[in-house]
Scaffold this motif. Structure first.
Motif, PDB file in Angstrom:
ATOM      1  N   ARG A  21       0.955  -1.446   0.014  1.00 37.51           N
ATOM      2  CA  ARG A  21       0.010  -0.045   0.034  1.00 37.51           C
ATOM      3  C   ARG A  21       0.582   1.102  -0.021  1.00 37.51           C
ATOM      4  O   ARG A  21       0.330   2.434  -0.226  1.00 37.51           O
ATOM      5  CB  ARG A  21      -1.085  -0.124   1.374  1.00 37.51           C
ATOM      6  N   GLY A  48      -3.216  -9.686  -1.235  1.00 41.19           N
ATOM      7  CA  GLY A  48      -4.670  -9.057  -1.340  1.00 41.19           C
ATOM      8  C   GLY A  48      -5.624  -9.619  -0.259  1.00 41.19           C
ATOM      9  O   GLY A  48      -5.036 -10.379   0.522  1.00 41.19           O
ATOM     10  N   GLY A  49      -6.877  -9.056  -0.285  1.00 40.94           N
ATOM     11  CA  GLY A  49      -7.726  -9.631   0.700  1.00 40.94           C
ATOM     12  C   GLY A  49      -8.888  -8.655   1.086  1.00 40.94           C
ATOM     13  O   GLY A  49      -8.844  -7.592   0.587  1.00 40.94           O
ATOM     14  N   GLN A  50      -9.710  -8.744   1.950  1.00 42.74           N
ATOM     15  CA  GLN A  50     -10.962  -8.325   2.082  1.00 42.74           C
ATOM     16  C   GLN A  50     -11.712  -8.845   3.272  1.00 42.74           C
ATOM     17  O   GLN A  50     -11.342  -9.721   3.726  1.00 42.74           O
ATOM     18  CB  GLN A  50     -11.884  -7.984   0.925  1.00 42.74           C
ATOM     19  N   GLN A  53     -18.836  -8.171   4.302  1.00 38.70           N
ATOM     20  CA  GLN A  53     -19.615  -7.061   4.642  1.00 38.70           C
ATOM     21  C   GLN A  53     -20.821  -6.856   4.009  1.00 38.70           C
ATOM     22  O   GLN A  53     -20.459  -6.722   2.649  1.00 38.70           O
ATOM     23  CB  GLN A  53     -18.885  -6.018   5.383  1.00 38.70           C
ATOM     24  N   LYS A  61     -13.296   4.105   5.944  1.00 39.60           N
ATOM     25  CA  LYS A  61     -11.963   3.445   6.128  1.00 39.60           C
ATOM     26  C   LYS A  61     -11.952   1.922   5.561  1.00 39.60           C
ATOM     27  O   LYS A  61     -11.054   1.698   5.189  1.00 39.60           O
ATOM     28  CB  LYS A  61     -11.825   3.421   7.800  1.00 39.60           C
ATOM     29  N   GLY A  62     -13.164   1.274   5.866  1.00 40.46           N
ATOM     30  CA  GLY A  62     -13.145   0.049   5.418  1.00 40.46           C
ATOM     31  C   GLY A  62     -13.044  -0.236   3.538  1.00 40.46           C
ATOM     32  O   GLY A  62     -12.200  -0.914   3.281  1.00 40.46           O
ATOM     33  N   ALA A  65      -9.502   0.751   2.850  1.00 39.99           N
ATOM     34  CA  ALA A  65      -8.409  -0.313   3.083  1.00 39.99           C
ATOM     35  C   ALA A  65      -8.514  -1.393   2.072  1.00 39.99           C
ATOM     36  O   ALA A  65      -7.541  -1.839   1.344  1.00 39.99           O
ATOM     37  CB  ALA A  65      -8.800  -0.984   4.442  1.00 39.99           C
ATOM     38  N   VAL A  66      -9.569  -1.874   1.591  1.00 46.17           N
ATOM     39  CA  VAL A  66      -9.782  -2.733   0.506  1.00 46.17           C
ATOM     40  C   VAL A  66      -9.325  -2.314  -0.729  1.00 46.17           C
ATOM     41  O   VAL A  66      -8.569  -2.998  -1.722  1.00 46.17           O
ATOM     42  CB  VAL A  66     -11.125  -3.468   0.479  1.00 46.17           C
ATOM     43  N   CYS A 143     -13.355 -20.157  -5.322  1.00 43.97           N
ATOM     44  CA  CYS A 143     -13.260 -20.311  -3.786  1.00 43.97           C
ATOM     45  C   CYS A 143     -12.081 -21.547  -3.909  1.00 43.97           C
ATOM     46  O   CYS A 143     -12.375 -22.671  -4.233  1.00 43.97           O
ATOM     47  CB  CYS A 143     -14.306 -20.770  -3.370  1.00 43.97           C
ATOM     48  N   SER A 146      -7.530 -22.087   1.554  1.00 47.98           N
ATOM     49  CA  SER A 146      -6.327 -21.479   1.965  1.00 47.98           C
ATOM     50  C   SER A 146      -6.629 -20.975   3.186  1.00 47.98           C
ATOM     51  O   SER A 146      -7.708 -21.081   3.846  1.00 47.98           O
ATOM     52  CB  SER A 146      -5.922 -20.475   1.092  1.00 47.98           C
ATOM     53  N   PHE A 160     -18.656 -21.645   0.362  1.00 50.39           N
ATOM     54  CA  PHE A 160     -17.558 -21.990  -0.842  1.00 50.39           C
ATOM     55  C   PHE A 160     -17.592 -23.248  -1.382  1.00 50.39           C
ATOM     56  O   PHE A 160     -17.231 -23.342  -2.464  1.00 50.39           O
ATOM     57  CB  PHE A 160     -16.077 -21.457  -0.215  1.00 50.39           C
ATOM     58  N   PRO A 207     -21.667 -18.481  -4.024  1.00 52.55           N
ATOM     59  CA  PRO A 207     -21.033 -18.231  -2.916  1.00 52.55           C
ATOM     60  C   PRO A 207     -21.513 -17.082  -2.002  1.00 52.55           C
ATOM     61  O   PRO A 207     -21.917 -16.229  -2.760  1.00 52.55           O
ATOM     62  CB  PRO A 207     -19.338 -18.018  -3.231  1.00 52.55           C
TER      63      PRO A 207
END
Ligand SMILES: CCC/C=C/C(=O)SCCNC(=O)CCNC(=O)[C@H](O)C(C)(C)COP(=O)([O-])OP(=O)([O-])OC[C@H]1O[C@@H](n2cnc3c(N)ncnc32)[C@H](O)[C@@H]1OP(=O)([O-])[O-]
Ligand SMILES: NC(=O)C1=CN([C@@H]2O[C@H](COP(=O)(O)OP(=O)(O)OC[C@H]3O[C@@H](n4cnc5c(N)ncnc54)[C@H](OP(=O)(O)O)[C@@H]3O)[C@@H](O)[C@H]2O)C=CC1
Length: 219
Positions: A21, A48-50, A53, A61-62, A65-66, A143, A146, A160, A207
């Motif tokens: 970032r 990466g990731g999330q 929600q 902010k969320g 961030a993603v 999916c 991991s 998933f 999913p």
């Protein structure tokens, strides 16, 4: 841990804690990797990731961030690697890990937006950077089991396994082997492409990272 795992295959591993970032940290990482090995052959943007929600609940902010992690961070890595390749007159290959965005990603809409951005960014620079002998491709996992599955509530991760017509999740090797195909000489005539490794998820499956809402339960 990742370093020890990779060293167990006998290769030389250079590791540096950093965040994708921060453009300055990215530039430092890419420059030091170049120094260490003399050149970078392949960049795989796997970081990466999330978080799961409902989109109505995303806070600024969320959301930031993603987007910052998955779109901006991926871009800083791509641009930095490409600048080094062009400056040193070296060829290169980029593989960006994205996601199976083709029917939207309800429950993780922020990451869907970021990954869609990465896909079309990749297609654009695949053309811009072709004169420099730089290929740019994406791998889109469905999916695939991991450690990351642990970031979802049980009612979310349970879906998933039902996310594709094969009715089971993939695994990390499914993704890794696709990345090798795209990155290595096997993919030498492939650029601007997205390889879906998803058991057919883009065609059928359901999913729900947040857990399936009652509205979508068909009895
Ligand atoms: C079909 C699916 C299959 C996919 C599987 C995979 O992808 S497997 C791969 C799976 N691997 C992953 O997915 C890796 C998951 N993790 C990550 O990548 C990062 O932690 C991040 C990018 C989600 C957040 O970046 P960061 O930690 O540097 O955080 P930051 O300090 O920049 O902003 C924090 C803000 O973000 C928000 N917020 C965060 N979490 C939640 C939540 N659970 N709940 C709600 N909100 C949440 C919150 O607003 C928070 O602010 P607050 O309220 O604290 O003031
Ligand atoms: N597993 C799946 O089903 C799917 C996965 N994907 C994507 O595949 C990729 C790999 O995921 P997976 O192995 O499952 O999940 P993991 O959560 O295990 O891996 C994510 C990796 O990204 C790193 N990372 C996250 N944010 C940053 C950052 N800002 N800077 C540097 N590194 C960062 C993490 O490092 P650290 O551990 O140090 O935080 C971690 O090594 C991710 O991009 C994921 O979103 C996409 C679709 C489906």
């Amino acid at each position: 841990m990742a370093r020890e795992f990779l060293e167990s295959f006998g290769g030389r591993v250079f590791a540096l804690p950093m965040t994708i970032r921060e453009p300055d940290q990215v530039e430092d990482f890419v420059a030091k990797t170049n120094q260490e090995f003399g050149a970078i052959d392949v960049l795989v943007n796997n970081a990466g990731g999330q978080f799961p929600q409902a989109a109505l609940d995303f806070s600024p902010k969320g959301w930031n961030a993603v987007i910052d992690t998955n779109l901006n961070g991926t871009w800083w890595m791509m641009q930095s690697a490409a600048r080094h390749w062009v400056a040193n007159k070296q060829s290169g290959s980029i593989v960006n890990i994205v996601a199976d965005i083709w029917r939207g990603m309800p429950g993780i809409a922020h990451t869907c937006a970021a990954r869609a951005g990465v896909i079309y960014l990749s297609k654009s620079v695949a053309v811009e950077w072709a004169p420099h002998d730089i290929r740019v491709n994406c791998v889109a996992p469905g999916c695939c089991e991991s450690n990351g599955f642990g970031n979802y509530p049980p009612e979310g991760s349970a879906t998933f396994q039902d996310s594709n017509p094969m009715r089971h999740a993939g695994d990390e090797w499914d993704v890794a082997e696709g990345v090798v195909y795209m990155a290595a000489n096997s993919g030498k005539f492939v650029t601007g492409e997205v390889l879906n490794i998803d058991g057919g998820q883009q065609l059928w499956g359901d999913p729900w990272p947040t857990g399936r809402p009652d509205y979508f339960r068909i009895s």
